[in-house]
Enzyme design. Sequence first.
Site, PDB file in Angstrom:
ATOM      1  N   PRO A 140       1.476  -7.096  19.364  1.00 26.52           N
ATOM      2  CA  PRO A 140       1.544  -7.132  20.739  1.00 26.52           C
ATOM      3  C   PRO A 140       3.017  -6.666  21.038  1.00 26.52           C
ATOM      4  O   PRO A 140       3.458  -6.019  21.982  1.00 26.52           O
ATOM      5  CB  PRO A 140       1.662  -8.689  21.097  1.00 26.52           C
ATOM      6  N   TYR A 141       4.041  -6.883  19.824  1.00 29.08           N
ATOM      7  CA  TYR A 141       5.278  -6.537  19.933  1.00 29.08           C
ATOM      8  C   TYR A 141       5.256  -4.882  20.135  1.00 29.08           C
ATOM      9  O   TYR A 141       6.053  -4.228  21.322  1.00 29.08           O
ATOM     10  CB  TYR A 141       6.387  -6.773  18.853  1.00 29.08           C
ATOM     11  N   ALA A 142       4.809  -4.503  19.482  1.00 26.27           N
ATOM     12  CA  ALA A 142       4.959  -2.761  19.360  1.00 26.27           C
ATOM     13  C   ALA A 142       4.187  -2.374  20.705  1.00 26.27           C
ATOM     14  O   ALA A 142       4.596  -1.244  21.114  1.00 26.27           O
ATOM     15  CB  ALA A 142       4.198  -2.375  18.326  1.00 26.27           C
TER      16      ALA A 142
END
Length: 337
Positions: A140-142
Amino acid sequence: MKVLIAGGAGFIGSTIASACLDEGIEPIILDNLVTGRKEFTAGRVFFEGDIADGDLIDEIFAAHSDIEAVVDCAALIVVPESVAEPLRYYTENVAKGIAFLGHLARNGCRRLIFSSSASIYATGADFAVDEDSALDPLSPYARTKALFETALEDISSTGEMNIASLRYFNPVGADPKMRSGLQVRRPTHALGKMIEAYRLGETFQITGVDWLTRDGSGIRDYIHVWDLARAHVQTLRRFDSLFPSEPRTTYQVINLGTGTGTTVRELLGAFATVTGAPLPSVETERRPGDNAGAFSRGERAAKLLDWRPQHSLEVGIRDSLTWFEKRDSIIGPDDQA
């Protein structure tokens, strides 16, 4: 020159601010201090608050109408945390980022540097990537970084704002003058976990040993944070030249890495070289959201910014160790921020 640095009280943002000061560029710091440290803003113009707060952004530009560019380092960045809390990550990294862009546009900002991430790249056969490599963000961060880059490219296409996305590889080290460094007490990246294990007399965990790398451990491109900061100064100095009118260019992507891939096992070897003794380690499973990793290739940063990294991995490890010792004296060993 005066520049607004959002997230300027964090590890990378504060180092960029220091590099700017050293080069005669005045940083204006904006940070909500969720992960940033107020200590890192000492002697600098500082506004405490959120990038989505339009009234605050208006106040900053009213007080500093001569701001010429904005560096956006404001984001949550911990991969496992993003897997556990994706809604929080999309809210902070995307929704608030879009609101920030609106506030900047309203105040006449035409130059933006965005802190992006090499984590958005797909893993190639040789793990080397350039700015044109395929994307495949796995956490999710990426995905928040990749999604926000898509928005930036679309928004820049109107010509209202020129935007440079600098895709960071893996920052290590600290400001060589030790004005700031990694501020979190429980780091999640490999070098931070090594230092934590070293200082506590614990065993370091190699998370994932079945990747298709030369030794099975993940591979990364470790760049000294001071080299990263210098690249931002060069981007500010050369900003307008990055966006020629022929062919019309409003969005630019530049990788910031060393061009050398280092596996986790190799990082352990370099760590032992610096400390003078091997660090005990154990093999464990991959963490949620992890990927095999990548390292940078290509000459775009050298060509466009006249920039190349100058610090070795061993210097980055040494500076990280020095900073961790100093950090306890200025933040305190029990502060969990």
